[in-house]
Design an enzyme around this catalytic site. Structure first.
Site, mmCIF file in Angstrom:
data_model
loop_
_atom_site.group_PDB
_atom_site.id
_atom_site.type_symbol
_atom_site.label_atom_id
_atom_site.label_comp_id
_atom_site.label_asym_id
_atom_site.label_seq_id
_atom_site.Cartn_x
_atom_site.Cartn_y
_atom_site.Cartn_z
ATOM 1 N N ASN A 12 0.800 -1.235 0.000
ATOM 2 C CA ASN A 12 0.000 0.000 0.000
ATOM 3 C C ASN A 12 0.830 1.280 0.000
ATOM 4 O O ASN A 12 0.450 2.269 0.611
ATOM 5 C CB ASN A 12 -0.977 0.031 1.192
ATOM 6 C CG ASN A 12 -1.910 -1.155 1.190
ATOM 7 O OD1 ASN A 12 -2.202 -1.709 0.131
ATOM 8 N ND2 ASN A 12 -2.360 -1.559 2.353
ATOM 9 N N GLU A 88 4.290 -6.214 -9.558
ATOM 10 C CA GLU A 88 4.400 -7.452 -8.770
ATOM 11 C C GLU A 88 5.688 -8.202 -9.122
ATOM 12 O O GLU A 88 5.706 -9.435 -9.247
ATOM 13 C CB GLU A 88 3.174 -8.352 -8.998
ATOM 14 C CG GLU A 88 1.838 -7.689 -8.728
ATOM 15 C CD GLU A 88 1.616 -7.334 -7.258
ATOM 16 O OE1 GLU A 88 2.430 -7.748 -6.413
ATOM 17 O OE2 GLU A 88 0.633 -6.648 -6.962
ATOM 18 N N CYS A 145 3.688 3.316 8.994
ATOM 19 C CA CYS A 145 3.037 2.481 10.005
ATOM 20 C C CYS A 145 1.965 3.318 10.714
ATOM 21 O O CYS A 145 1.962 4.552 10.628
ATOM 22 C CB CYS A 145 4.106 2.019 10.997
ATOM 23 S SG CYS A 145 3.510 1.000 12.368
ATOM 24 N N CYS A 182 5.983 -0.748 10.846
ATOM 25 C CA CYS A 182 7.420 -0.569 11.079
ATOM 26 C C CYS A 182 7.987 -1.854 11.701
ATOM 27 O O CYS A 182 7.239 -2.725 12.157
ATOM 28 C CB CYS A 182 7.675 0.631 11.983
ATOM 29 S SG CYS A 182 7.048 0.420 13.673
#
EC number: 2.7.1.21
Length: 205
Positions: A12, A88, A145, A182
């Site tokens: 993401n 990918e 994060c 993280c």
């Protein structure tokens, strides 16, 4: 001189969006691009690259048996290709990464690869391992994060939302199966057995 690029990140971070933007930039200048994506990942429909913000592009599929150099050379001979983009790319084999380096070195076509660096166990994917070794340019695409630090690890969650780091390397999923965190919170979530508990603890710190 053409170069081999590896754009890597956790989940993401906008890898597919960045790929589609790069492809568009070439096309806007009248140049032809060829986009590849992994046959194994059909979350958004086979034969296309899609981003979470709604952009998409048709794509050729590759699997472990694809001869990328031969495919690209044959297509280039029919009509000039100005850039090859691979989404990918962590699913590439060692041989396929070598073949993409040959596309750069023999055909003088730039190749831009986008993918994950490590899996949910913190281990390198094979494709990423050789792209890290052989690419001309390494570019980290950053995401964060829940705590605000850079997210460099990927947690795999089971259906109850519990993190685990065992099992097969490849299980295709979107946000519901994987989350970027993280390193500190990756270790803590596995230790406690709950990402939610770690997030709650962080909110109250």
């Amino acid at each position: 001189m053409a170069q081999l690029y590896f754009y890597y990140s956790a989940m993401n971070a906008g890898k597919s969006t960045a790929l589609l933007q790069s492809s568009y930039n070439y096309q806007e200048r009248g140049m032809r691009t060829v986009v590849y994506t992994a046959e194994i990942d059909d979350r958004f429909g086979a034969g296309k690259v899609s981003s979470r913000i709604g952009l998409s592009s048709p794509a050729k599929l590759f699997n472990q048996n694809s001869s990328l150099f031969d495919e690209i050379r044959a297509e280039h001979e029919q009509q000039a290709i100005h850039c090859v983009l691979v989404d990918e790319c962590q699913f590439l084999t060692r041989q396929q990464v070598y073949e993409l380096s040959e596309v750069v070195d023999q055909l003088d076509i730039p190749v831009l690869c986008y993918g994950l660096r490590t899996d949910f166990r913190g281990e390198l994917f094979i494709g990423s391992q050789y792209l890290l070794a052989w690419s001309d340019k390494l570019v980290e695409l950053k995401t964060i994060c829940f705590c605000g630090r850079k997210a460099s690890m990927v947690l795999r969650l089971d259906q109850a939302g519990r993190p685990y780091n065992e099992g097969e390397q490849v299980v295709i999923g979107g946000n519901e199966r994987y989350v970027s965190v993280c390193r500190k919170h990756y270790k803590e979530a596995l230790e406690v057995g709950s990402l939610t508990a770690i997030q709650e603890r962080h909110r109250h710190d």
